[in-house]
Design a protein around this motif. Structure first.
Motif, PDB file in Angstrom:
ATOM      1  N   THR A 165     -85.203  79.943  21.869  1.00  0.00           N
ATOM      2  CA  THR A 165     -85.031  79.131  20.664  1.00  0.00           C
ATOM      3  C   THR A 165     -86.064  78.006  20.538  1.00  0.00           C
ATOM      4  OG1 THR A 165     -83.504  77.620  19.540  1.00  0.00           O
ATOM      5  CG2 THR A 165     -83.306  77.753  21.921  1.00  0.00           C
ATOM      6  N   PRO A 209     -80.955  82.950  24.888  1.00  0.00           N
ATOM      7  CA  PRO A 209     -80.248  82.114  23.916  1.00  0.00           C
ATOM      8  C   PRO A 209     -79.696  80.869  24.619  1.00  0.00           C
ATOM      9  CG  PRO A 209     -78.943  84.072  24.450  1.00  0.00           C
ATOM     10  CD  PRO A 209     -80.173  84.123  25.305  1.00  0.00           C
ATOM     11  N   THR A 212     -84.091  78.413  14.600  1.00  0.00           N
ATOM     12  CA  THR A 212     -82.627  78.371  14.540  1.00  0.00           C
ATOM     13  C   THR A 212     -82.171  78.832  13.147  1.00  0.00           C
ATOM     14  OG1 THR A 212     -82.894  76.034  13.946  1.00  0.00           O
ATOM     15  CG2 THR A 212     -82.360  76.532  16.223  1.00  0.00           C
ATOM     16  N   CYS A 248     -73.847  80.550  20.715  1.00  0.00           N
ATOM     17  CA  CYS A 248     -74.724  81.315  19.820  1.00  0.00           C
ATOM     18  C   CYS A 248     -73.960  82.552  19.333  1.00  0.00           C
ATOM     19  CB  CYS A 248     -75.941  81.828  20.581  1.00  0.00           C
ATOM     20  SG  CYS A 248     -76.986  80.533  21.243  1.00  0.00           S
ATOM     21  N   ILE A 260     -80.073  79.664  17.916  1.00  0.00           N
ATOM     22  CA  ILE A 260     -81.131  80.640  17.635  1.00  0.00           C
ATOM     23  C   ILE A 260     -80.638  81.673  16.613  1.00  0.00           C
ATOM     24  CG2 ILE A 260     -80.511  82.198  19.556  1.00  0.00           C
ATOM     25  CD1 ILE A 260     -83.561  82.511  20.086  1.00  0.00           C
TER      26      ILE A 260
END
Ligand SMILES: *Cc1c(COP(=O)(O)O)cnc(C)c1O
Length: 372
Positions: A85, A133, A108, A141, A115
Motif C-alpha cells: 500500500t 496488505p 488506497t 483490509c 489498499i
C-alpha cells in the motif's frame, strides 16, 4: 504552551494499572536469567499463537524484521516485485527492498485508508510474487478480494498486522487469511512491550520452521547452522512483559472500540470532519482513530491550545518520501493517498483515557465546528 490535559498516549498510566504483575514478571526473568529465548519466550509463542488462532508463532526482535524474515522464507529474490500500500509506516516497504525485492505501491481506496484490491490488480506483472496488505489503524483490509486475486495469480500474501491485533473480518481474525501474518509489539502498539519485539504467525509448518531457522542464525538446534541466518530474537524481558499484558488485550480493545464509537457518534454532526469509515463485516481495533479535515493543521493547533495532543500518521505517503524519490512519483499516481496525507489527524485514543478526556476532545471539536 497550555497544560496537556489529554496526552496522545500514556504508557506510564498503563504500567501503573498493572505495576505488580509487570514488576514481578521482570523480576522472574532476572531471577532465572532467561534473558535470551528461554521459558518466557517459548510460553509467549504458544500463548500468542493461541490468542490469534494460528498454528505456529515465531517471535523475533521487532515488526520490521518480521516482514523481512517472512519474505526470506517465501524466497523473495532480486528482481521480484512485491505489491504493497501507498499509505503505511515505512517498515512495510523498507523490508521489501531489504529482502532484495522491488517495491510496487498500490493506492488506497477512495473511501478508506486500506489498499485498493483493484489497484493491486492493475499493478500485477510477470515479476510479481506477493502482496503485503496492511490493516492500517487497526481497520482490516478487504482480505476476501485480495485472496481471490492472490489465488488467481499464484501470489503469496503477508498480512501486516502490526496495528491490528485481534481485528476481525466476519468474526475471523486478521492474519489468518494470508500465508503469514506479521506483528509488532512496539511499546505504543495495541499490545506493546517495554522495548522492541515482533512476531510472525502462520498455519504452515514449513514456513514456520524456515522463519525460525533464519531468525536464529540458520539453525533450530544449538550448534546447528544449516544456513546463514540473522540474529533477530525477542528477549525474555519483553516476552515476560507481553505475557503479563496479554490477558488485558481483549478488555483494552473493547475500551478502544467504545471510545471510537463515542467519538464517531458525536463527530458525525460536525460538517468539516470525516470520521473513520465503518466497513461492514469488519471490526477495527482502533490502534489509531483518524479523522479528516481540509484545514487539518489549523485544527491540530486549535486542539493543542485546549490541551489536546494529536498526531499525524503519516504526514507523507510512502511513494512521496525522499527514500523513493528515485521513482519520480507524481501526486496523481496515488491520488487517494496524496489527498489523505494533508487531511488526516489522529485523535488521542487509548484504553486508559478517562470519560472526561473523551468529552473534552468532543467538546473542543464541536467548538471548532462552530467556527469552521
Ligand atoms: C509498527 C509497524 C511496523 C514495524 O514495527 P516495529 O516493531 O516498530 O519494527 C510495521 N508495519 C506497520 C504498519 C507498523 O505500524
Amino acid at each position: 504552551m497550555p497544560k496537556v490535559l489529554v496526552p496522545f498516549a500514556d504508557l506510564y498510566l498503563q504500567y501503573l494499572g498493572m505495576k505488580e504483575s509487570i514488576d514481578s514478571a521482570i523480576a522472574d526473568v532476572i531471577r532465572t536469567s532467561s534473558y535470551i529465548r528461554g521459558e518466557y519466550v517459548e510460553e509467549f509463542e504458544k500463548k500468542f499463537a493461541s490468542l490469534v488462532s494460528a498454528d505456529y508463532c515465531v517471535s523475533c526482535a521487532n515488526g520490521t524484521d518480521s516482514l523481512f524474515i517472512a519474505m526470506h522464507a517465501l524466497g523473495v529474490k532480486s528482481g521480484d516485485e512485491v505489491i504493497t500500500t501507498a499509505h503505511s509506516w515505512i517498515s512495510t516497504s523498507e523490508s521489501i527492498s531489504q529482502a532484495g525485492g522491488n517495491v510496487v505501491f498500490a493506492d488506497t481506496t477512495a473511501s478508506s485508508y486500506q489498499i485498493d484490491p483493484e489497484q493491486i490488480l492493475s499493478k500485477i506483472t510477470s515479476k510479481t510474487v506477493g502482496i503485503i496488505p496492511v490493516h492500517l489503524y487497526g481497520q482490516p483490509c478487504d482480505m476476501q478480494r485480495i485472496m481471490e486475486i492472490a489465488d488467481e495469480f499464484n501470489l503469496w500474501v503477508i498480512e501486516d498486522c502490526a496495528q491490528a491485533h485481534l481485528a476481525t473480518i466476519d468474526d475471523r481474525y486478521v492474519g489468518s487469511f494470508g500465508d503469514i501474518a506479521s506483528y509488532s509489539f512496539y511499546p505504543g502498539k495495541n499490545l506493546g512491550a517495554m522495548g522492541d519485539a515482533g512476531a510472525l504467525t502462520t498455519n504452515n509448518k514449513n514456513l514456520s520452521d524456515s522463519m525460525a531457522k533464519f531468525a536464529r542464525h540458520g539453525g533450530l538446534k544449538k550448534g546447528s547452522h544449516e544456513i546463514e541466518g540473522i540474529n533477530s530474537r525477542m528477549d525474555g524481558m519483553q516476552a515476560a512483559v507481553l505475557l503479563a499484558k496479554m490477558p488485558h488485550l481483549r478488555g483494552w480493545t473493547s475500551r478502544r472500540q467504545q471510545i471510537a464509537q463515542i467519538y464517531s457518534e458525536a463527530l458525525k454532526e460536525i460538517k468539516s470532519i470525516s470520521v473513520p469509515p465503518e466497513i461492514i463485516g469488519t471490526q477495527s481495533v482502533f490502534h489509531l482513530y483518524v479523522i479528516k479535515d481540509k484545514r487539518r493543521d489549523e485544527l491540530a493547533k486549535f486542539l493543542i491550545e485546549r490541551g489536546i495532543q494529536t498526531s499525524i500518521n503519516y504526514p507523507v505517503a510512502l511513494p512521496f518520501l525522499p527514500a523513493y524519490k528515485k521513482y519520480g512519483y507524481k501526486s496523481m499516481d496515488f491520488p487517494n493517498a496524496y489527498k489523505n496525507q494533508s487531511q488526516i489527524l489522529s485523535l488521542p485514543l487509548y484504553p486508559e483515557m478517562e470519560d472526561w478526556q473523551v468529552n473534552l476532545v468532543i467538546d473542543s471539536l464541536r467548538e471548532y465546528g462552530r467556527y469552521s
